[in-house]
Write an enzyme that holds these catalytic residues in place. Sequence first.
Site, mmCIF file in Angstrom:
data_model
loop_
_atom_site.group_PDB
_atom_site.id
_atom_site.type_symbol
_atom_site.label_atom_id
_atom_site.label_comp_id
_atom_site.label_asym_id
_atom_site.label_seq_id
_atom_site.Cartn_x
_atom_site.Cartn_y
_atom_site.Cartn_z
ATOM 1 N N CYS A 163 0.841 -1.193 0.000
ATOM 2 C CA CYS A 163 0.000 0.000 0.000
ATOM 3 C C CYS A 163 0.882 1.250 0.000
ATOM 4 O O CYS A 163 2.004 1.246 0.501
ATOM 5 C CB CYS A 163 -0.890 -0.028 1.242
ATOM 6 S SG CYS A 163 -1.826 1.484 1.547
ATOM 7 N N HIS A 187 -7.839 4.321 -5.282
ATOM 8 C CA HIS A 187 -7.258 4.131 -6.611
ATOM 9 C C HIS A 187 -6.322 2.931 -6.634
ATOM 10 O O HIS A 187 -5.522 2.739 -5.714
ATOM 11 C CB HIS A 187 -6.503 5.384 -7.052
ATOM 12 C CG HIS A 187 -7.400 6.540 -7.356
ATOM 13 N ND1 HIS A 187 -6.936 7.832 -7.527
ATOM 14 C CD2 HIS A 187 -8.748 6.601 -7.525
ATOM 15 C CE1 HIS A 187 -7.958 8.633 -7.787
ATOM 16 N NE2 HIS A 187 -9.057 7.912 -7.775
ATOM 17 N N GLU A 239 -7.603 -0.897 1.569
ATOM 18 C CA GLU A 239 -7.716 0.534 1.277
ATOM 19 C C GLU A 239 -8.980 1.143 1.880
ATOM 20 O O GLU A 239 -8.983 2.291 2.319
ATOM 21 C CB GLU A 239 -7.676 0.770 -0.238
ATOM 22 C CG GLU A 239 -6.396 0.299 -0.917
ATOM 23 C CD GLU A 239 -5.136 0.935 -0.342
ATOM 24 O OE1 GLU A 239 -5.209 2.048 0.218
ATOM 25 O OE2 GLU A 239 -4.060 0.309 -0.448
#
Length: 447
Positions: free
Chosen positions: A104, A214, A240
């Site tokens: 991430c 995204h 996310e």
Amino acid sequence: MQSPQARKVADVPTVAVGEKSSDLGPVQNYLVRFGYLSSPEDEPAAAATRAAFTNAAQLPGPFEPGVLDDPTSQALAAFQRFNAIAVSGEFDEATRDAMSQSRCGVPDVGSGLAFATLCAWGKRDLTFAFDVGTDDIAGDGERQAVRNAFRTWSAATAMSFTEVPLRPGSVDIVIGWRPAADPDHDMRGDVLAHADFPPDCGVVTGRSLPKPVHFDDEEHQWSVGAAQGAFDVESVALHEIGHMLGLLHTDVAGAVMFPRIAPSSVNRALAPDDINGIGQLYPPFWSNWFSLGGALTGDPAVGVNRDGRLEVFIRDGNGAMVHNWQTSPGGGWHGWYPMEGGFTGNPAVGRNHDGRLEVFARGARDWLYHNWQTSPNGGWHGWYPMEGPVTSDPAVGVNQDGRLEIFARGTDGGLYHNWQTSPGGGWHGWYPMEGGFTGNPAVGRNH
């Protein structure tokens, strides 16, 4: 499949403290990018992103490029601790392997060990919409995977997520697949995806909506489920969305909020660490007060049966003990039922080693009496004296080996205790702990 930047880190030879290496740049850049090391040459956007949830004043640095100096060694040690790698402060093989994994884009260094939280949304009902998908997955598969991730978080917390059409000003979160050089957060290199945080602590769009989730659609392959060299959309989306709800990274390997995930794998189940974190941000809603009926006096005591059903005990207007229990775990209530006796104090409840509840209360002659289930979740033996006299309500603790221990104040103001001689067995008898006390005792159990 390794990204270009991950491949550069993977190509760096091992470096010991104090050594110079012209190849060390990608390692130091990684440490800066993910919140372990400060640099006077930080570009403003990256510095602002890290500063939102790291204490830049406490980060080691500035550092000398190409040298494994003290600041770089301290940063490597912090990375190693976070990732459960043997702490050497050197760039060794295990550290290189960890840094070479896709991850991430949010920095790691938060407010402490295990889960860390940043802030929460000021509402519990969020909307989301999709814009651009990915050609890696046929049909609507990537969108359905994200919907599944929202459902997982909704089941774990008092939040709801509603999919809506994408219209300006009408949605809280927008999900899409982007080039690696995403204008709102650069994902080039080893970054799989990124999100923002709730409006009060947003670092990408600030307080403005919509908030982005995204995915890097240029340097990584996407799949639904485990596929060779690809990343599972639902697993990454689950991570996310955790950031979108206000969670930072955890150092608990296997948790959804751990910052790295391997290709060809899935992680779609929230770990206890994830659930504890989201529960801190969004505590469960409470129902309104509901009457259990009865003409009662005094304070209640509650025990938990071995099968998970709550059971509550209290005196009625005549001084008799009555109890009421759930008919199923978390379910409705049976109604009040008498346990007889004449009591002058409030009850206390303990649970025996085998799961049988045992209740204690002060009665005739100020003696303490107790009553216990004859089997876990079962019927009751009847009241039995423990002698006395005592002048306070009792308190019950459970020893490490499962033996109950009870405390009460005596007529001389001293505290007395009595304990089971074996788990679920008989009682030793009262023994003084001395002191002069005027209130009721309470019991806790240390680590």
